[in-house]
Design a protein around this motif. Structure first.
Motif, mmCIF file in Angstrom:
data_model
loop_
_atom_site.group_PDB
_atom_site.id
_atom_site.type_symbol
_atom_site.label_atom_id
_atom_site.label_comp_id
_atom_site.label_asym_id
_atom_site.label_seq_id
_atom_site.Cartn_x
_atom_site.Cartn_y
_atom_site.Cartn_z
ATOM 1 N N LYS A 83 0.979 -1.502 -0.052
ATOM 2 C CA LYS A 83 0.374 0.207 -0.503
ATOM 3 C C LYS A 83 0.917 1.469 0.223
ATOM 4 O O LYS A 83 2.208 1.254 0.850
ATOM 5 C CB LYS A 83 -0.481 0.655 0.713
ATOM 6 N N PHE A 84 0.344 2.364 -0.867
ATOM 7 C CA PHE A 84 1.265 3.506 -1.024
ATOM 8 C C PHE A 84 0.815 4.322 0.393
ATOM 9 O O PHE A 84 0.107 4.244 0.465
ATOM 10 C CB PHE A 84 1.126 4.081 -2.425
ATOM 11 N N GLN A 85 2.159 4.383 0.634
ATOM 12 C CA GLN A 85 2.104 5.161 2.045
ATOM 13 C C GLN A 85 2.848 7.390 1.073
ATOM 14 O O GLN A 85 3.824 7.295 1.342
ATOM 15 C CB GLN A 85 3.305 4.996 2.923
ATOM 16 N N LEU A 86 1.146 8.177 1.217
ATOM 17 C CA LEU A 86 1.093 9.172 0.614
ATOM 18 C C LEU A 86 2.185 10.600 1.888
ATOM 19 O O LEU A 86 3.162 10.848 1.636
ATOM 20 C CB LEU A 86 0.176 9.542 0.455
ATOM 21 N N ARG A 107 4.204 16.657 -7.481
ATOM 22 C CA ARG A 107 3.056 16.639 -8.282
ATOM 23 C C ARG A 107 3.312 14.929 -8.948
ATOM 24 O O ARG A 107 2.120 14.505 -9.002
ATOM 25 C CB ARG A 107 3.462 17.476 -9.786
ATOM 26 N N GLY A 108 4.436 14.862 -8.635
ATOM 27 C CA GLY A 108 4.466 12.963 -9.061
ATOM 28 C C GLY A 108 4.382 12.543 -8.627
ATOM 29 O O GLY A 108 3.371 11.825 -8.419
ATOM 30 N N ILE A 109 4.304 12.598 -7.136
ATOM 31 C CA ILE A 109 3.822 11.884 -6.170
ATOM 32 C C ILE A 109 2.228 11.952 -6.102
ATOM 33 O O ILE A 109 1.531 10.826 -5.627
ATOM 34 C CB ILE A 109 4.638 12.149 -4.447
ATOM 35 N N GLN A 110 1.638 12.839 -6.404
ATOM 36 C CA GLN A 110 0.075 13.832 -5.937
ATOM 37 C C GLN A 110 -0.362 12.314 -7.150
ATOM 38 O O GLN A 110 -1.890 11.686 -7.596
ATOM 39 C CB GLN A 110 -0.129 14.821 -6.189
ATOM 40 N N LEU A 111 -0.062 12.435 -8.730
ATOM 41 C CA LEU A 111 -0.156 11.987 -9.571
ATOM 42 C C LEU A 111 -0.254 10.530 -9.433
ATOM 43 O O LEU A 111 -1.260 9.855 -9.907
ATOM 44 C CB LEU A 111 0.650 12.451 -11.023
ATOM 45 N N CYS A 112 0.735 9.858 -8.683
ATOM 46 C CA CYS A 112 0.618 8.714 -8.450
ATOM 47 C C CYS A 112 0.472 8.042 -7.231
ATOM 48 O O CYS A 112 0.086 6.795 -6.992
ATOM 49 C CB CYS A 112 1.933 8.023 -8.711
ATOM 50 N N ALA A 128 4.231 -2.211 -6.188
ATOM 51 C CA ALA A 128 6.220 -1.218 -5.826
ATOM 52 C C ALA A 128 6.720 -1.175 -7.616
ATOM 53 O O ALA A 128 7.190 -0.165 -7.741
ATOM 54 C CB ALA A 128 7.224 -2.222 -5.730
ATOM 55 N N HIS A 129 6.302 -1.908 -7.888
ATOM 56 C CA HIS A 129 7.119 -1.925 -10.115
ATOM 57 C C HIS A 129 5.734 -0.388 -9.664
ATOM 58 O O HIS A 129 6.137 0.071 -11.495
ATOM 59 C CB HIS A 129 6.776 -3.292 -10.390
ATOM 60 N N ALA A 130 4.304 -1.685 -10.108
ATOM 61 C CA ALA A 130 3.163 0.286 -10.236
ATOM 62 C C ALA A 130 3.657 1.379 -9.750
ATOM 63 O O ALA A 130 3.908 2.590 -11.533
ATOM 64 C CB ALA A 130 2.112 -0.627 -10.219
ATOM 65 N N LEU A 131 4.306 1.383 -8.999
ATOM 66 C CA LEU A 131 4.008 2.985 -7.900
ATOM 67 C C LEU A 131 5.726 3.485 -8.666
ATOM 68 O O LEU A 131 5.661 4.793 -9.248
ATOM 69 C CB LEU A 131 4.472 2.784 -6.542
ATOM 70 N N LEU A 132 6.544 3.033 -8.630
ATOM 71 C CA LEU A 132 8.195 3.426 -9.197
ATOM 72 C C LEU A 132 7.815 3.310 -10.744
ATOM 73 O O LEU A 132 8.395 4.668 -11.343
ATOM 74 C CB LEU A 132 9.158 2.015 -8.931
ATOM 75 N N SER A 133 6.719 2.735 -11.616
ATOM 76 C CA SER A 133 6.619 2.843 -13.254
ATOM 77 C C SER A 133 5.801 4.213 -13.143
ATOM 78 O O SER A 133 6.278 5.211 -14.064
ATOM 79 C CB SER A 133 6.326 1.976 -13.574
ATOM 80 N N CYS A 134 4.782 4.072 -12.581
ATOM 81 C CA CYS A 134 3.872 5.143 -12.488
ATOM 82 C C CYS A 134 4.982 7.176 -11.839
ATOM 83 O O CYS A 134 4.880 8.004 -12.445
ATOM 84 C CB CYS A 134 2.882 5.980 -11.316
ATOM 85 N N LEU A 135 5.881 6.883 -11.476
ATOM 86 C CA LEU A 135 6.927 7.598 -10.712
ATOM 87 C C LEU A 135 7.446 8.143 -11.788
ATOM 88 O O LEU A 135 7.636 9.835 -12.320
ATOM 89 C CB LEU A 135 7.671 7.783 -9.353
ATOM 90 N N LYS A 136 8.127 7.647 -12.461
ATOM 91 C CA LYS A 136 9.165 6.860 -13.696
ATOM 92 C C LYS A 136 8.521 8.024 -14.683
ATOM 93 O O LYS A 136 9.037 9.154 -15.166
ATOM 94 C CB LYS A 136 10.000 6.248 -13.823
ATOM 95 N N SER A 137 6.943 8.068 -14.745
ATOM 96 C CA SER A 137 6.595 8.408 -16.128
ATOM 97 C C SER A 137 6.079 10.123 -15.256
ATOM 98 O O SER A 137 6.103 10.768 -16.687
ATOM 99 C CB SER A 137 5.434 7.534 -16.008
ATOM 100 N N ASN A 138 6.020 9.818 -14.625
ATOM 101 C CA ASN A 138 5.387 11.138 -14.231
ATOM 102 C C ASN A 138 5.863 12.524 -13.541
ATOM 103 O O ASN A 138 6.570 14.235 -13.013
ATOM 104 C CB ASN A 138 4.459 10.998 -13.392
#
Length: 145
Positions: A83-86, A107-112, A128-138
């Motif tokens: 679980k992502f810990q915002l 901004r990227g953290i909020q988008l992900c 973990a893969h989904a979160l890091l991929s999202c951060l990389k993209s944003n």
């Protein structure tokens, strides 16, 4: 457990003097190396070359690389049991990143923030893969231990 305590103390010692003014890129990389050095031995199928690729945003999808990423994100308090810990992520970002990176990361953290929703952690550490991929993209200036 003892190693995690040492890592936390070392990271705190590294950042204590710069917490008022922000960290430098070199200090960020030193703290990142400490985290990486804890997680990399836990996943022997993740070579230094694979870890280096992940560090610059070439994120492969495999159980071992995903769980290596998960280990790092857990140590950074960004993910817990898949679980992502915002709030914890924002707090760590404020401590661990140079000021020049912070606006883009916020901004990227909020988008992900919802990138791990509905994903199961076992057996492949997919969140973990989904979160890091999202951060990389944003995030324009993406960095990872």
């Amino acid at each position: 457990m003892k190693l995690n305590s040492l890592l936390l103390l070392a990271t705190c010692a590294l950042l204590v003097d710069v917490s008022q003014a922000g960290v430098t890129y070199e200090q960020m990389r030193s703290a990142s190396k400490l985290i990486r050095d804890v997680c990399l031995p836990k996943y022997p199928k993740v070579t230094e070359e694979v870890a280096d690729a992940i560090q610059v945003g070439n994120i492969p999808y495999s159980k071992d690389s995903n769980c290596y990423i998960n280990c790092i994100l857990e140590m950074m308090q960004s993910i817990k049991k898949g679980k992502f810990q915002l709030d914890a992520t924002i707090k760590q970002m404020e401590i661990m990143l140079p000021d020049s990176y912070k606006e883009d990361y916020r901004r990227g953290i909020q988008l992900c923030k919802d990138s791990t929703v509905g994903l199961k952690n076992a057996p492949n550490c997919d969140p973990a893969h989904a979160l890091l991929s999202c951060l990389k993209s944003n995030i324009k200036d993406f960095v990872f231990p």
